[in-house]
Motif scaffolding. Sequence first.
Motif, PDB file in Angstrom:
ATOM      1  N   THR A   1       0.858  -1.176   0.000  1.00 57.35           N
ATOM      2  CA  THR A   1       0.000   0.000   0.000  1.00 57.35           C
ATOM      3  C   THR A   1       0.897   1.229   0.000  1.00 57.35           C
ATOM      4  O   THR A   1       1.782   1.363   0.845  1.00 57.35           O
ATOM      5  CB  THR A   1      -0.909   0.022   1.237  1.00 57.35           C
ATOM      6  N   GLU A   2       0.689   2.104  -0.944  1.00 54.75           N
ATOM      7  CA  GLU A   2       1.581   3.245  -1.123  1.00 54.75           C
ATOM      8  C   GLU A   2       1.082   4.450  -0.332  1.00 54.75           C
ATOM      9  O   GLU A   2      -0.086   4.821  -0.409  1.00 54.75           O
ATOM     10  CB  GLU A   2       1.716   3.588  -2.603  1.00 54.75           C
ATOM     11  N   PHE A   3       1.991   5.050   0.410  1.00 50.88           N
ATOM     12  CA  PHE A   3       1.716   6.295   1.131  1.00 50.88           C
ATOM     13  C   PHE A   3       2.754   7.310   0.659  1.00 50.88           C
ATOM     14  O   PHE A   3       3.953   7.119   0.857  1.00 50.88           O
ATOM     15  CB  PHE A   3       1.836   6.088   2.644  1.00 50.88           C
ATOM     16  N   GLY A   4       2.283   8.379   0.033  1.00 48.19           N
ATOM     17  CA  GLY A   4       3.224   9.333  -0.537  1.00 48.19           C
ATOM     18  C   GLY A   4       3.866   8.763  -1.787  1.00 48.19           C
ATOM     19  O   GLY A   4       3.341   7.870  -2.455  1.00 48.19           O
ATOM     20  N   LYS A   5       5.053   9.244  -2.101  1.00 48.58           N
ATOM     21  CA  LYS A   5       5.781   8.853  -3.309  1.00 48.58           C
ATOM     22  C   LYS A   5       6.780   7.760  -2.967  1.00 48.58           C
ATOM     23  O   LYS A   5       7.380   7.783  -1.899  1.00 48.58           O
ATOM     24  CB  LYS A   5       6.511  10.083  -3.866  1.00 48.58           C
ATOM     25  N   ARG A   6       6.966   6.829  -3.873  1.00 54.96           N
ATOM     26  CA  ARG A   6       7.990   5.823  -3.627  1.00 54.96           C
ATOM     27  C   ARG A   6       9.367   6.472  -3.728  1.00 54.96           C
ATOM     28  O   ARG A   6       9.693   7.143  -4.710  1.00 54.96           O
ATOM     29  CB  ARG A   6       7.889   4.669  -4.613  1.00 54.96           C
ATOM     30  N   TRP A   7      10.189   6.244  -2.717  1.00 52.94           N
ATOM     31  CA  TRP A   7      11.504   6.871  -2.652  1.00 52.94           C
ATOM     32  C   TRP A   7      12.427   6.329  -3.739  1.00 52.94           C
ATOM     33  O   TRP A   7      12.405   5.137  -4.058  1.00 52.94           O
ATOM     34  CB  TRP A   7      12.125   6.614  -1.277  1.00 52.94           C
ATOM     35  N   THR A   8      13.211   7.226  -4.333  1.00 51.40           N
ATOM     36  CA  THR A   8      14.226   6.849  -5.301  1.00 51.40           C
ATOM     37  C   THR A   8      15.562   7.432  -4.865  1.00 51.40           C
ATOM     38  O   THR A   8      15.637   8.268  -3.953  1.00 51.40           O
ATOM     39  CB  THR A   8      13.891   7.372  -6.704  1.00 51.40           C
ATOM     40  N   LEU A   9      16.605   7.026  -5.527  1.00 50.53           N
ATOM     41  CA  LEU A   9      17.934   7.519  -5.195  1.00 50.53           C
ATOM     42  C   LEU A   9      18.061   9.022  -5.402  1.00 50.53           C
ATOM     43  O   LEU A   9      18.940   9.667  -4.829  1.00 50.53           O
ATOM     44  CB  LEU A   9      18.987   6.792  -6.040  1.00 50.53           C
ATOM     45  N   ASP A  10      17.206   9.596  -6.220  1.00 48.75           N
ATOM     46  CA  ASP A  10      17.269  11.034  -6.496  1.00 48.75           C
ATOM     47  C   ASP A  10      16.591  11.874  -5.413  1.00 48.75           C
ATOM     48  O   ASP A  10      16.710  13.100  -5.417  1.00 48.75           O
ATOM     49  CB  ASP A  10      16.616  11.343  -7.852  1.00 48.75           C
ATOM     50  N   ASP A  11      15.893  11.230  -4.489  1.00 47.90           N
ATOM     51  CA  ASP A  11      15.111  11.971  -3.495  1.00 47.90           C
ATOM     52  C   ASP A  11      15.938  12.254  -2.244  1.00 47.90           C
ATOM     53  O   ASP A  11      16.540  11.343  -1.666  1.00 47.90           O
ATOM     54  CB  ASP A  11      13.858  11.174  -3.113  1.00 47.90           C
TER      55      ASP A  11
ATOM     56  N   ARG B   1       0.843  -6.196   1.170  1.00 47.05           N
ATOM     57  CA  ARG B   1       1.282  -5.739   2.490  1.00 47.05           C
ATOM     58  C   ARG B   1       0.854  -4.296   2.706  1.00 47.05           C
ATOM     59  O   ARG B   1       1.001  -3.439   1.816  1.00 47.05           O
ATOM     60  CB  ARG B   1       2.801  -5.868   2.600  1.00 47.05           C
ATOM     61  N   THR B   2       0.336  -4.032   3.903  1.00 47.75           N
ATOM     62  CA  THR B   2      -0.088  -2.682   4.249  1.00 47.75           C
ATOM     63  C   THR B   2       0.239  -2.423   5.714  1.00 47.75           C
ATOM     64  O   THR B   2       0.767  -3.295   6.416  1.00 47.75           O
ATOM     65  CB  THR B   2      -1.598  -2.501   3.986  1.00 47.75           C
ATOM     66  N   VAL B   3      -0.074  -1.229   6.194  1.00 48.99           N
ATOM     67  CA  VAL B   3       0.159  -0.872   7.585  1.00 48.99           C
ATOM     68  C   VAL B   3      -0.901   0.145   8.002  1.00 48.99           C
ATOM     69  O   VAL B   3      -1.327   0.989   7.206  1.00 48.99           O
ATOM     70  CB  VAL B   3       1.575  -0.281   7.785  1.00 48.99           C
ATOM     71  N   ASP B   4      -1.355   0.039   9.237  1.00 49.07           N
ATOM     72  CA  ASP B   4      -2.300   1.001   9.800  1.00 49.07           C
ATOM     73  C   ASP B   4      -1.496   2.097  10.496  1.00 49.07           C
ATOM     74  O   ASP B   4      -0.895   1.869  11.548  1.00 49.07           O
ATOM     75  CB  ASP B   4      -3.225   0.301  10.794  1.00 49.07           C
ATOM     76  N   LEU B   5      -1.468   3.269   9.897  1.00 52.54           N
ATOM     77  CA  LEU B   5      -0.707   4.391  10.438  1.00 52.54           C
ATOM     78  C   LEU B   5      -1.461   5.143  11.522  1.00 52.54           C
ATOM     79  O   LEU B   5      -0.928   6.093  12.104  1.00 52.54           O
ATOM     80  CB  LEU B   5      -0.321   5.347   9.310  1.00 52.54           C
ATOM     81  N   GLY B   6      -2.681   4.726  11.807  1.00 46.71           N
ATOM     82  CA  GLY B   6      -3.447   5.384  12.851  1.00 46.71           C
ATOM     83  C   GLY B   6      -4.219   6.582  12.343  1.00 46.71           C
ATOM     84  O   GLY B   6      -4.137   6.966  11.172  1.00 46.71           O
ATOM     85  N   ALA B   7      -4.993   7.170  13.242  1.00 40.95           N
ATOM     86  CA  ALA B   7      -5.808   8.333  12.901  1.00 40.95           C
ATOM     87  C   ALA B   7      -5.533   9.443  13.916  1.00 40.95           C
ATOM     88  O   ALA B   7      -5.452   9.186  15.126  1.00 40.95           O
ATOM     89  CB  ALA B   7      -7.288   7.959  12.891  1.00 40.95           C
ATOM     90  N   PRO B   8      -5.381  10.666  13.428  1.00 39.61           N
ATOM     91  CA  PRO B   8      -5.339  11.024  12.009  1.00 39.61           C
ATOM     92  C   PRO B   8      -4.060  10.494  11.359  1.00 39.61           C
ATOM     93  O   PRO B   8      -3.015  10.431  11.996  1.00 39.61           O
ATOM     94  CB  PRO B   8      -5.367  12.550  12.027  1.00 39.61           C
ATOM     95  N   ARG B   9      -4.170  10.118  10.093  1.00 37.36           N
ATOM     96  CA  ARG B   9      -3.027   9.544   9.402  1.00 37.36           C
ATOM     97  C   ARG B   9      -1.955  10.609   9.204  1.00 37.36           C
ATOM     98  O   ARG B   9      -2.233  11.704   8.712  1.00 37.36           O
ATOM     99  CB  ARG B   9      -3.448   9.003   8.044  1.00 37.36           C
ATOM    100  N   PRO B  10      -0.729  10.317   9.606  1.00 33.57           N
ATOM    101  CA  PRO B  10       0.354  11.290   9.427  1.00 33.57           C
ATOM    102  C   PRO B  10       0.697  11.462   7.950  1.00 33.57           C
ATOM    103  O   PRO B  10       0.523  10.545   7.142  1.00 33.57           O
ATOM    104  CB  PRO B  10       1.521  10.668  10.197  1.00 33.57           C
ATOM    105  N   ALA B  11       1.157  12.637   7.615  1.00 24.19           N
ATOM    106  CA  ALA B  11       1.582  12.901   6.241  1.00 24.19           C
ATOM    107  C   ALA B  11       2.874  12.136   5.964  1.00 24.19           C
ATOM    108  O   ALA B  11       3.823  12.181   6.754  1.00 24.19           O
ATOM    109  CB  ALA B  11       1.803  14.396   6.032  1.00 24.19           C
ATOM    110  N   ILE B  12       2.922  11.416   4.863  1.00 24.09           N
ATOM    111  CA  ILE B  12       4.093  10.639   4.466  1.00 24.09           C
ATOM    112  C   ILE B  12       4.618  11.204   3.148  1.00 24.09           C
ATOM    113  O   ILE B  12       3.881  11.282   2.159  1.00 24.09           O
ATOM    114  CB  ILE B  12       3.755   9.147   4.299  1.00 24.09           C
ATOM    115  N   ASP B  13       5.883  11.621   3.148  1.00 26.69           N
ATOM    116  CA  ASP B  13       6.484  12.108   1.903  1.00 26.69           C
ATOM    117  C   ASP B  13       6.907  10.967   0.995  1.00 26.69           C
ATOM    118  O   ASP B  13       6.648  10.994  -0.210  1.00 26.69           O
ATOM    119  CB  ASP B  13       7.706  12.986   2.215  1.00 26.69           C
TER     120      ASP B  13
END
Length: 614
Positions: free
Chosen positions: A309-319, A392-404
């Motif tokens: 489950t995607e939260f934010g952008k998938r990290w790359t070497l350029d990030d 695969r996923t994860v429950d980040l809780g509420a309110p859901r934190p911002a994920i970059d």
Amino acid sequence: MRRGRRRLVIPVKDSTARPRLALDGLDGSASSDPLARLARTIEQNGRGAAKKQSPKLQAKQRKALSQLQTGLQALTQRDYVTASTNIRQALKVNEDNPLAWRMLAFALEKQGDFTNAFSAYGSAARLAPDNVDLVRDVGRLAYRLGKLELAERLFERFLISAPGDEEATASLACVFRDQNRYDDAITLLRDVINIYPERPILWNTLGTVLSDSGDLAGAMVFYDEALRLDPGFHKARHNQAYCLTALGEPEKALQEMEIALEGLTDPHEISIIRLAKAFTQMIVGDLVGGFEGYEARFEASADGAVRFTEFGKRWTLDDDLRGKSLLIYGEQGLGDEVLFANVVNDTLEAIGPDGRLFIAVERRLVTLFQRSFPRAVVLPHRSVRRYDTLFRTVDLGAPRPAIDFWTPLASLFRRFRTALASFPGDAGFLVPDPQRVAHWRRVLDESGPGPHVGVLWKSMNMGGARQRHYSPFALWGPILEMPGIRFVNLQYADAEEDLAAAKARGIDIWTPPGIDLKMDLDDLAALCAALDVVMGPSTATTNIAAAVGARVFLSAGPGCWTGFGSDQAPCYPSARVFHAGQFGQWESVMQQMAEALSEELLSDGTRGSQSDAA
């Protein structure tokens, strides 16, 4: 190798005590082109359509066949999404066309959509119950998904209608091989090869059986014969490369893998070789290329691919991670989650004091990871397996934190572990509970005089190719018969029979009370830290022990990729690795480990030094 009508004689040996050497995910057969079979069927159906009495039915059939022809063209170009679209259009015209359902199943299978592929094969079978080719197709998919008993029944049923068929024979032999039924596989292949000695598929599959049973030299002979018969048979070339790696020639293996990659077109086979190449690059120390190639594990065609489950952008070497919020997913097995956590402290430093780190790991690791990385938020991931795909996923809780950004854990090695020098020299990166460490030291002392040495000898999963990595318990005698050492049982999987056999030989392996060695991983970490040495193969337990900085003696087979270009374990400076020259040659490893145990614990008075350091 001379052939002609000379009968092939392959001795059938007792292989129960030998480890396997299999090509993970590569069945070893080289199936005849299913697209060619589909093309022939379309042609036959086209001729049959002209005989329809009703002009309306003729027009309907011609329209559906036209769509199927377009779909077949897309399949030959490996454009499986377009193929699926065209085939579904044909089904809208005629949903009772078993050929269309069969083609759709093939296209979906190639996309990794196994749920709908099985459903489509089922529709084809209902419409054409007498089509034996469907039996073979479903058997192939069942094998791909590890449903070995079902695959066996289907291939045997097909061979009743087509005895000697090379694809089905090779596939059934692969089923026997993966069930560790080497004798059955050899007998089946030997009988058919004696009739059809010119078929490279059979020689190649025979090579995989011998390779898995530990006879690498014999396997190489049969791969050579397959390639002599067909120099463009790239599956055999890849299988041969795998053996070369295990035989200590990884550079040559890489060359063969490159040739194979240039000639293969099947996405599944390409993913397998790309991953094999990545591991081989790690073995020779090319960590940049190896970890980049390791990203192939997420391709849809890869065996056991994980979908997150995607939260934010998938990290790359350029990030840039500085000041960002990052979610890390643990992946693969539990031992790998521990191993790759070697980069978490580097990641915390990279995001800086203003960044936030979230780590999703196996539930049993949460407490240990949270103590070890207090700046991070550690959560349990949730996983569901559907056929060959793990979601695969994860429950980040509420309110859901911002994920970059989010990333699989091992992908961070591309940034932080690009060479051996980039691995930290600290004894451990996980922190056991100090109160529980003290508790276990007291319990160990009360159990009897030390030194206290934890032992384990197998994994919970000993099926398939995994067996080759573990020395049989019967070979542990040089270690367990050493006087003056209190051996502690750390084995969490089906140990009763082995422990009883040891006791019958006068060997007492003490089982610590009040701990579930499988489930209580935080307490297990403390127990390992309290021991003087932990000994065994690479399992979740030995990974945890080494990660907390305990002194660990690891047994390993040849071509161990976690050495990352060394003969030791860069992720675990407190571990010492003892390598077998070849799979199956465990006697010398056990003797070397026994000698090292004597030198370090019985000769220099170092009892307790490792526990104190932990």
